[in-house]
Scaffold this motif. Structure first.
Motif, PDB file in Angstrom:
ATOM      1  N   ALA A 187      -3.408 -12.354  -5.502  1.00 23.38           N
ATOM      2  CA  ALA A 187      -3.583 -13.215  -4.331  1.00 23.38           C
ATOM      3  C   ALA A 187      -2.762 -12.805  -3.123  1.00 23.38           C
ATOM      4  CB  ALA A 187      -3.271 -14.665  -4.699  1.00 23.38           C
ATOM      5  N   SER A 188      -1.841 -11.879  -3.260  1.00 28.84           N
ATOM      6  CA  SER A 188      -1.115 -11.346  -2.102  1.00 28.84           C
ATOM      7  C   SER A 188      -0.461 -10.030  -2.502  1.00 28.84           C
ATOM      8  CB  SER A 188      -0.056 -12.322  -1.579  1.00 28.84           C
ATOM      9  OG  SER A 188       1.054 -12.389  -2.455  1.00 28.84           O
ATOM     10  N   GLY A 189      -0.182  -9.183  -1.500  1.00 29.93           N
ATOM     11  CA  GLY A 189       0.453  -7.893  -1.761  1.00 29.93           C
ATOM     12  C   GLY A 189       1.963  -7.990  -1.686  1.00 29.93           C
ATOM     13  N   GLU A 190       2.552  -8.679  -2.654  1.00 32.48           N
ATOM     14  CA  GLU A 190       4.000  -8.888  -2.620  1.00 32.48           C
ATOM     15  C   GLU A 190       4.710  -8.433  -3.888  1.00 32.48           C
ATOM     16  OE1 GLU A 190       5.451 -12.624  -0.649  1.00 32.48           O
ATOM     17  OE2 GLU A 190       3.358 -13.234  -0.954  1.00 32.48           O
ATOM     18  N   MET A 191       4.046  -7.605  -4.688  1.00 30.56           N
ATOM     19  CA  MET A 191       4.727  -7.136  -5.883  1.00 30.56           C
ATOM     20  C   MET A 191       5.844  -6.149  -5.549  1.00 30.56           C
ATOM     21  SD  MET A 191       3.643  -8.737  -8.510  1.00 30.56           S
ATOM     22  CE  MET A 191       3.574 -10.144  -7.395  1.00 30.56           C
ATOM     23  N   ASP A 203      13.203  -0.413  -9.191  1.00 29.63           N
ATOM     24  CA  ASP A 203      11.991   0.322  -8.827  1.00 29.63           C
ATOM     25  C   ASP A 203      11.094   0.527 -10.039  1.00 29.63           C
ATOM     26  OD1 ASP A 203      13.054   0.432  -6.335  1.00 29.63           O
ATOM     27  OD2 ASP A 203      13.552   2.571  -6.382  1.00 29.63           O
ATOM     28  N   ALA A 204      11.722   0.648 -11.206  1.00 31.32           N
ATOM     29  CA  ALA A 204      10.947   0.933 -12.420  1.00 31.32           C
ATOM     30  C   ALA A 204       9.994  -0.204 -12.748  1.00 31.32           C
ATOM     31  CB  ALA A 204      11.895   1.182 -13.589  1.00 31.32           C
ATOM     32  N   TYR A 205      10.379  -1.446 -12.475  1.00 28.02           N
ATOM     33  CA  TYR A 205       9.503  -2.574 -12.794  1.00 28.02           C
ATOM     34  C   TYR A 205       8.239  -2.518 -11.942  1.00 28.02           C
ATOM     35  CZ  TYR A 205      13.815  -4.340 -14.913  1.00 28.02           C
ATOM     36  OH  TYR A 205      14.952  -4.488 -15.657  1.00 28.02           O
ATOM     37  N   PHE A 206       8.394  -2.256 -10.675  1.00 31.26           N
ATOM     38  CA  PHE A 206       7.233  -2.139  -9.777  1.00 31.26           C
ATOM     39  C   PHE A 206       6.350  -0.972 -10.219  1.00 31.26           C
ATOM     40  CE2 PHE A 206       5.291  -0.133  -6.066  1.00 31.26           C
ATOM     41  CZ  PHE A 206       4.606  -1.195  -5.484  1.00 31.26           C
ATOM     42  N   ASP A 207       6.970   0.164 -10.524  1.00 27.76           N
ATOM     43  CA  ASP A 207       6.197   1.340 -10.919  1.00 27.76           C
ATOM     44  C   ASP A 207       5.417   1.074 -12.209  1.00 27.76           C
ATOM     45  OD1 ASP A 207       7.373   2.470  -8.739  1.00 27.76           O
ATOM     46  OD2 ASP A 207       8.710   3.813  -9.855  1.00 27.76           O
ATOM     47  N   ARG A 208       6.062   0.449 -13.191  1.00 29.91           N
ATOM     48  CA  ARG A 208       5.372   0.197 -14.456  1.00 29.91           C
ATOM     49  C   ARG A 208       4.221  -0.787 -14.269  1.00 29.91           C
ATOM     50  NH1 ARG A 208      10.876  -0.445 -17.511  1.00 29.91           N
ATOM     51  NH2 ARG A 208      11.336   1.714 -18.076  1.00 29.91           N
ATOM     52  N   TYR A 209       4.444  -1.785 -13.441  1.00 24.78           N
ATOM     53  CA  TYR A 209       3.381  -2.775 -13.238  1.00 24.78           C
ATOM     54  C   TYR A 209       2.118  -2.112 -12.704  1.00 24.78           C
ATOM     55  CZ  TYR A 209       0.703  -6.448 -10.878  1.00 24.78           C
ATOM     56  OH  TYR A 209      -0.317  -7.257 -10.429  1.00 24.78           O
ATOM     57  N   TYR A 210       2.228  -1.365 -11.614  1.00 24.17           N
ATOM     58  CA  TYR A 210       1.022  -0.796 -11.015  1.00 24.17           C
ATOM     59  C   TYR A 210       0.467   0.367 -11.837  1.00 24.17           C
ATOM     60  CZ  TYR A 210       0.423  -3.482  -6.759  1.00 24.17           C
ATOM     61  OH  TYR A 210       0.127  -4.491  -5.875  1.00 24.17           O
ATOM     62  N   THR A 211       1.327   1.157 -12.460  1.00 23.81           N
ATOM     63  CA  THR A 211       0.822   2.255 -13.289  1.00 23.81           C
ATOM     64  C   THR A 211       0.026   1.715 -14.468  1.00 23.81           C
ATOM     65  OG1 THR A 211       2.687   3.661 -12.667  1.00 23.81           O
ATOM     66  CG2 THR A 211       1.489   4.250 -14.657  1.00 23.81           C
ATOM     67  N   TYR A 229       0.828  -1.207   0.000  1.00 26.05           N
ATOM     68  CA  TYR A 229       0.000   0.000   0.000  1.00 26.05           C
ATOM     69  C   TYR A 229       0.860   1.253   0.000  1.00 26.05           C
ATOM     70  CZ  TYR A 229      -2.524   3.813   2.325  1.00 26.05           C
ATOM     71  OH  TYR A 229      -3.026   5.054   2.676  1.00 26.05           O
ATOM     72  N   ARG A 230       1.880   1.304   0.821  1.00 25.16           N
ATOM     73  CA  ARG A 230       2.690   2.504   0.936  1.00 25.16           C
ATOM     74  C   ARG A 230       3.464   2.789  -0.349  1.00 25.16           C
ATOM     75  NH1 ARG A 230       4.249   0.071   5.821  1.00 25.16           N
ATOM     76  NH2 ARG A 230       6.426  -0.035   5.142  1.00 25.16           N
ATOM     77  N   PHE A 231       4.000   1.740  -0.951  1.00 22.12           N
ATOM     78  CA  PHE A 231       4.757   1.949  -2.184  1.00 22.12           C
ATOM     79  C   PHE A 231       3.850   2.430  -3.321  1.00 22.12           C
ATOM     80  CE2 PHE A 231       8.128  -1.140  -0.569  1.00 22.12           C
ATOM     81  CZ  PHE A 231       9.057  -0.125  -0.351  1.00 22.12           C
ATOM     82  N   VAL A 232       2.673   1.832  -3.428  1.00 21.50           N
ATOM     83  CA  VAL A 232       1.755   2.233  -4.501  1.00 21.50           C
ATOM     84  C   VAL A 232       1.226   3.646  -4.240  1.00 21.50           C
ATOM     85  CG1 VAL A 232      -0.415   1.692  -5.662  1.00 21.50           C
ATOM     86  CG2 VAL A 232       1.134  -0.164  -5.007  1.00 21.50           C
ATOM     87  N   ARG A 233       0.900   3.948  -2.987  1.00 19.08           N
ATOM     88  CA  ARG A 233       0.420   5.305  -2.661  1.00 19.08           C
ATOM     89  C   ARG A 233       1.456   6.355  -3.046  1.00 19.08           C
ATOM     90  NH1 ARG A 233       0.763   6.505   3.404  1.00 19.08           N
ATOM     91  NH2 ARG A 233       2.922   6.618   2.651  1.00 19.08           N
TER      92      ARG A 233
END
Length: 933
Positions: free
Chosen positions: A706-710, A718-726, A496-500
């Motif tokens: 199924a879990s919040g582990e991305m 960091d770019a991979y996580f950002d691109r996935y959720y964006t 949650y914190r990273f996506v926020r």
């Protein structure tokens, strides 16, 4: 085994005793015994009849010899049986490669037809199928990326139906065996001869009773001859025509069986069935497959067809086997089966001069002022490297205002792609000619808000054999308004914190958050901190996407859940559900809560109902397991966390994985799974647990994780996580952002696809009174990359949360941009809904554009076949004639012996007993009249 057989019956007569006499000496004993017996009879009667007249002696000798011969005939045991003659016709299998490489030019001259067009010409315009059918049963298959080829058509041999009719007419009936006119005439003749013989016998008896026995000799010999001829004639017909009664044989009872049989045959004769065929070869033979599995296709044909009757396999292909079993294994299998393979090599073994834009990748939605990348994949072939100019074109999407879908044509008469007119950038590149794919990347900044069209075009070099593949175009939209997102979290988890923080920094996103465990006045990095869920439709319907991290569903009352349902179904909202180990199992464990059924409906999976994590889930795992991605994931753009799909999934493959997941039973109908938890010990039945999935919900979408582990992706970048959720949030809210009307929304399950994929289309519509639209079908127009227009009907989709939901499917058969248009209202109040799909070619099919002469020649030589190269339409008739000449028929005939006809045996015995008894009685009376011992 595939293949029909010709089945007919034959009546066979044979002496069963003769079959059991083995060895020449046994036959010698039998023949000598018969000769000795006949000789003794003759010698005995010649001595016995010295004192009587010659006619009477002849009569006695004839009577005794007839009885002896009848006994010998009985000894050899003549039997009748009906045997089946089963003939398997000769077969020829024609297989057509429908993979993408077959769309390449078939020759080296400019304007050469494609390879698949050469195959179509060989099937449709040459005499190949017609001439093959004269001697073989012909089956035509198409093959590409599937493990088994698809049967397109199957025909019988030209005379097989006639053979079947003849066989049916020669089948013996059971109780009403037909009596031919010839048999009836023979029976009448036999009966007449017996009557004459009996009459003469009575006259002889009367004359002998008067004491004039010496004058009856000629009467006796004539009577015996008539009885012999009549008995043999009538007895033969009586036996052969079993089980018809004697009265029926003589025509003394009932109507004529022959006439009845003829009438029955005429009344039951069915019209001949023509061969099953293909009405439109042009549409049937379409190069859409992502792979070419020649080996798998040959192996399947050898399994499904009987090798003993398979005269040959004709394979129309360019020889590039890039999937399934290797060509050598299929060759060995065909060689062991004794089946010859005749490859027809389509294309040219020499490199034709050609350049093509293989793929174009452009974002579907961009924002003003944000630079974005346009990526193209190029390919060249020829005698030497080709230096070309590559142009980037951009402009307003003029087709948005052109609803008739008319496309221009080039000078050759081929449909031309409408391209933007403004050249905004150009590069000079040198393309290798060995089939290697070359990437090219442009960057641009959108000029204005609205629908636009971008294209990459190669300025055609001299001698380019196909100018139609020198450009590709794609549509994109410049969206001015910000994406409004609500985040709901049961607690401040790391995910949650990273996506926020990610969304708060994104200038194109307006973020509101509701941390359910947060205290009043707590600071949050968000545009607005909520203390409760929106209570009115006006407040909720402002959001484009809602993302929930293990929410405490107990904080949602029934009215709030109803609002979410309406927001999804009517307002095309995007709901992302990230499960967690705290509130998720806590809420769904309470089975009596009436809100559970509503919340379950939001999930694209069927949730498990047992255990701490709802049965089958895992919390606090000791080992990380990588995600097992499904084929649908390859086409899900939000999973492309790098510049292209290939590199993206290489990153996913290197990703360490996740530890936990909540348990699910399986996918709901119509939902798509993108990944599964790969630990084999967690299987539910035969399947791994679903980790990522999505579904349509009315006009909206829901997504499950199924879990919040991305956040673990951040270990790589960091770019991979950002691109996935964006990308995930923009994909989920796509229906909201691209709405063209307040009367509904048009959606596709994949905005990017491969050639040959099936695109699911969904529309949620209302009428002019904003009530759910209820009509039998909704027509849509599909503008293809070539500029032609296809008509498609969407039909009501059953089982949806609200009426007015329509669905359909589109198979994309060529690379480039497709636009789907749905028009609502009349001319005065017309509203057009649009969706675009960008279709790309599989690279594996384009890596080796040359015809594989070495592989095809080896396949032919090792199986005793012959290789036929074909790169010119003028040669199709020659190739067809040669194929017909070299493939010789090899039908297989099998005789199945039948059972002995017991009726025939009984009648044969009765006829022999009557003949023997009659002639022995006749002999005894004659001897008594002449006072012989």
């Amino acid at each position: 085994m595939i293949g029909q057989v010709a089945d007919r019956s034959e009546v066979v007569y044979e002496f069963m005793r003769a079959r059991s006499l083995d060895g020449w000496w046994i036959w010698a004993v039998v023949v000598l015994g018969v000769i000795a017996l006949l000789t003794l009879c003759v010698r005995f009667y010649r001595r016995d009849i010295v004192e009587i007249s010659r006619p009477v002696g002849w009569t006695l000798m004839l009577l005794r010899l007839t009885a002896v011969i009848a006994l010998v005939f009985f000894f050899f045991d003549l039997q009748r049986r009906t045997q089946r003659v089963v003939t398997r016709p000769s077969e020829v299998v024609l297989m057509v490669d429908t993979s993408q490489s077959m769309s390449l030019a078939g020759g080296i001259d400019p304007g050469s037809p494609s390879r698949v067009q050469l195959a179509e010409t060989l099937l449709d315009d040459s005499p190949l199928l017609t001439q093959m059918r004269d001697e073989h049963r012909v089956s035509v298959y198409g093959f590409d990326a599937e493990s088994e080829p698809t049967l397109w058509m199957s025909t019988d041999t030209a005379d097989q139906s006639l053979d079947a009719d003849s066989a049916a007419r020669t089948q013996p009936d059971t109780a009403d065996e037909t009596v031919s006119a010839t048999a009836r005439r023979i029976a009448w003749f036999g009966g007449f001869a017996i009557a004459v013989g009996l009459l003469l016998a009575l006259i002889s008896l009367a004359i002998g009773a008067t004491g004039l026995g010496q004058s009856v000799g000629w009467f006796l010999v004539t009577s015996a001859s008539c009885l012999l001829i009549g008995g043999v004639s009538l007895g033969s017909v009586y036996c052969v025509q079993s089980p018809a009664p004697l009265a029926s044989i003589l025509g003394l009872s009932g109507p004529s069986d022959a006439d009845d049989a003829t009438e029955d045959a005429e009344s039951t004769e069915a019209p001949g069935q023509g061969p099953s065929g293909v009405a439109d070869w042009e549409n049937q033979v379409a190069a859409v497959g992502s792979e070419s599995r020649i080996g798998d296709a040959i192996r399947t044909v050898l399994t499904d067809h009987e090798p003993s009757t398979l005269a040959g396999i004709v394979v129309m292909t360019d020889g590039q086997n890039n999937g399934g079993v290797d060509l050598g294994s299929a060759t060995a299998l065909a060689r062991r089966a004794g089946v010859s393979v005749y490859p027809v090599g389509l294309g040219s073994s020499r490199p034709a001069t050609n350049v093509r834009v293989v793929d174009l990748d452009a974002p579907k939605r961009v924002y003003p002022g944000d630079k974005f990348a346009i990526s193209a994949v190029l390919q060249g072939s020829g005698a030497r490297p080709i230096e070309v100019e590559v142009q980037l074109l951009d402009g307003l999407d003029q087709t948005a205002a052109n609803n008739d879908g008319n496309a221009s044509t080039d000078s050759s008469g081929d449909t031309a792609v409408d391209l933007p007119s403004n050249v905004i950038d150009s590069r000079r590149v040198t393309l290798p000619v060995d089939g290697t794919l070359s990437g090219l990347r442009f960057e641009m900044e959108p000029e204005s808000v609205g629908r636009r069209r971008v294209a990459v075009r190669i300025v055609a070099p001299e001698g380019d054999t196909n100018v139609r593949d020198d450009a590709q175009a794609a549509r994109y939209e410049v969206v001015s308004r910000k994406l409004k997102v609500m985040m709901v979290a049961g607690g401040p988890t790391r995910e949650y914190r990273f996506v926020r923080n990610l969304l708060y920094r994104d200038k194109s996103v307006e973020l509101d958050v509701w941390l359910q465990t947060g205290q009043p006045g707590m600071s949050q990095d968000a545009d607005l901190v909520l203390t409760s869920f929106p209570e009115t439709p006006e407040d909720l319907f402002e959001y484009d996407a809602i993302i929930m991290f293990d929410p405490d569903w107990r904080s949602f009352d029934a009215a709030s859940l109803q609002l979410i349902e309406r927001w999804l179904a009517e307002q095309a909202g995007g709901l992302i559900l990230v499960a967690g180990p705290v509130y998720h199992p806590m809420f769904f464990r309470g089975r009596t809560d009436p809100r559970i059924s509503t919340v379950r409906g939001f999930f694209p999976v069927d949730l498990a109902t047992r255990g701490a994590l709802l049965g089958g889930g895992r919390q606090g795992g000791d080992d990380a397991w990588p995600l097992d991605f499904t084929p649908d994931a390859q086409r899900a753009e939000f999973l492309w966390i790098d510049q292209d799909p290939t590199s993206s999934f290489q990153i996913w493959d290197e990703f360490d994985g996740v530890y936990d997941f909540v348990g699910v039973k399986g996918l709901k109908p119509g939902a798509k799974a993108y990944s599964r938890f790969s630990d084999p010990t967690t299987r539910v039945g035969d399947e791994l647990p679903v980790f990522m999935a999505s579904q349509f919900y009315g006009s909206g979408r829901t997504y499950f994780q199924a879990s919040g582990e991305m956040w673990r992706l951040r270990q790589a970048s960091d770019a991979y996580f950002d691109r996935y959720y964006t990308q995930l949030i923009r994909w989920a809210s796509e229906g909201r952002l691209l709405r063209d009307s307040n009367r509904g929304v048009l959606l596709v399950d994949n905005s990017k696809a491969m050639v040959g994929d099936t695109i699911a289309i969904r529309a949620v519509l209302t009428d002019d009174q904003f009530e759910p639209l209820q009509v039998p079908k909704v027509p849509v127009k599909v503008l293809t990359p070539g500029g032609t227009v296809m008509d498609l009907d969407l039909t009501p989709t059953p089982g949806q949360p609200r009426p007015g939901t329509y669905g359909g499917r589109l198979i994309v058969r060529e690379a480039g941009g497709y636009e789907i248009r749905l028009t609502l209202g009349d001319v005065l109040a017309e509203q057009v809904l649009r969706q675009s799909v960008q279709v790309r070619l599989p690279t594996v099919e384009l890596e080796r554009p040359r015809r594989n002469d070495d592989g095809l020649t080896s396949l032919a030589d090792l199986t005793a076949g012959r290789f036929f190269p074909l790169d010119d339409p003028a040669s199709t008739n020659t190739v067809a004639d040669e194929l017909v000449r070299v493939i010789r028929p090899q039908p297989q005939t099998t005789v199945l012996p039948g059972n002995t006809d017991q009726d025939f045996t009984r009648r044969r015995n009765a006829a022999l007993m009557w003949l023997i008894a009659t002639f022995l009685t006749f002999e005894w009376v004659t001897r008594r009249l002449h006072r012989l011992a």
